[in-house]
Design an enzyme around this catalytic site. Structure first.
Site, PDB file in Angstrom:
ATOM      1  N   THR A  10       0.849  -1.188   0.000  1.00 15.35           N
ATOM      2  CA  THR A  10       0.000   0.000   0.000  1.00 15.35           C
ATOM      3  C   THR A  10       0.886   1.239   0.000  1.00 15.35           C
ATOM      4  O   THR A  10       2.082   1.162   0.246  1.00 15.35           O
ATOM      5  CB  THR A  10      -0.921   0.071   1.245  1.00 15.35           C
ATOM      6  N   CYS A  11       0.276   2.370  -0.235  1.00 12.31           N
ATOM      7  CA  CYS A  11       0.988   3.642  -0.111  1.00 12.31           C
ATOM      8  C   CYS A  11       0.578   4.346   1.182  1.00 12.31           C
ATOM      9  O   CYS A  11       0.938   5.481   1.426  1.00 12.31           O
ATOM     10  CB  CYS A  11       0.735   4.527  -1.319  1.00 12.31           C
ATOM     11  N   SER A  12      -0.177   3.672   2.023  1.00 12.04           N
ATOM     12  CA  SER A  12      -0.679   4.254   3.257  1.00 12.04           C
ATOM     13  C   SER A  12       0.322   4.095   4.392  1.00 12.04           C
ATOM     14  O   SER A  12       1.074   3.126   4.454  1.00 12.04           O
ATOM     15  CB  SER A  12      -1.994   3.556   3.646  1.00 12.04           C
TER      16      SER A  12
END
Length: 103
Positions: A10-12
C-alpha cells in the site's frame, strides 16, 4: 489457498490499512504456524526499502484533528459503538487486548 503466495503493498502509513490487514490474513489462514513467511528477495528489498511492521498501534477517532479532537483508541471496546462499523474485532494478544486486527 495451499501453495499460493500473498504480496500486499500500500501507499498508506495507516497501520489499519497495512499491518492489521496482514494480521487478519495470517489469522484467517490458521496463524503463522500454518504458513511459511519468507523474506523479500534481495533485488526487491534493495528497491523497496522494507521496514519492520508494527505489532501494536493506536487508532484515531474518525474526526481526529478536527475541532480539537485528538482522541486515540488503544482497545477496540473503547471505540464508541457509532464508530465501530467496519473496524471488525480485535485480536487479543493475551496481554492487554491492544487493537491489532481489522476484519
Amino acid at each position: 489457498r495451499p501453495g499460493g503466495a500473498v504480496v500486499y503493498s500500500t501507499c498508506s502509513l495507516n497501520p489499519v490499512e497495512n499491518e492489521s490487514v496482514i494480521a487478519s490474513a495470517i489469522e484467517d489462514a490458521g496463524g503463522v504456524d500454518a504458513m511459511e513467511i519468507v523474506p523479500l528477495n534481495e533485488s526487491l528489498a534493495k528497491k523497496c526499502r522494507p521496514m519492520r511492521g508494527l505489532s501494536e498501534w493506536k487508532v484515531p477517532h474518525p474526526k481526529y484533528g478536527k475541532n480539537e479532537n485528538y482522541t486515540m483508541y488503544d482497545v477496540f471496546d473503547d471505540v464508541p459503538l457509532e464508530h465501530q462499523g467496519g473496524m471488525g474485532d480485535t485480536t487479543d494478544n493475551g496481554e492487554n487486548g491492544i487493537l491489532k486486527t481489522q476484519k
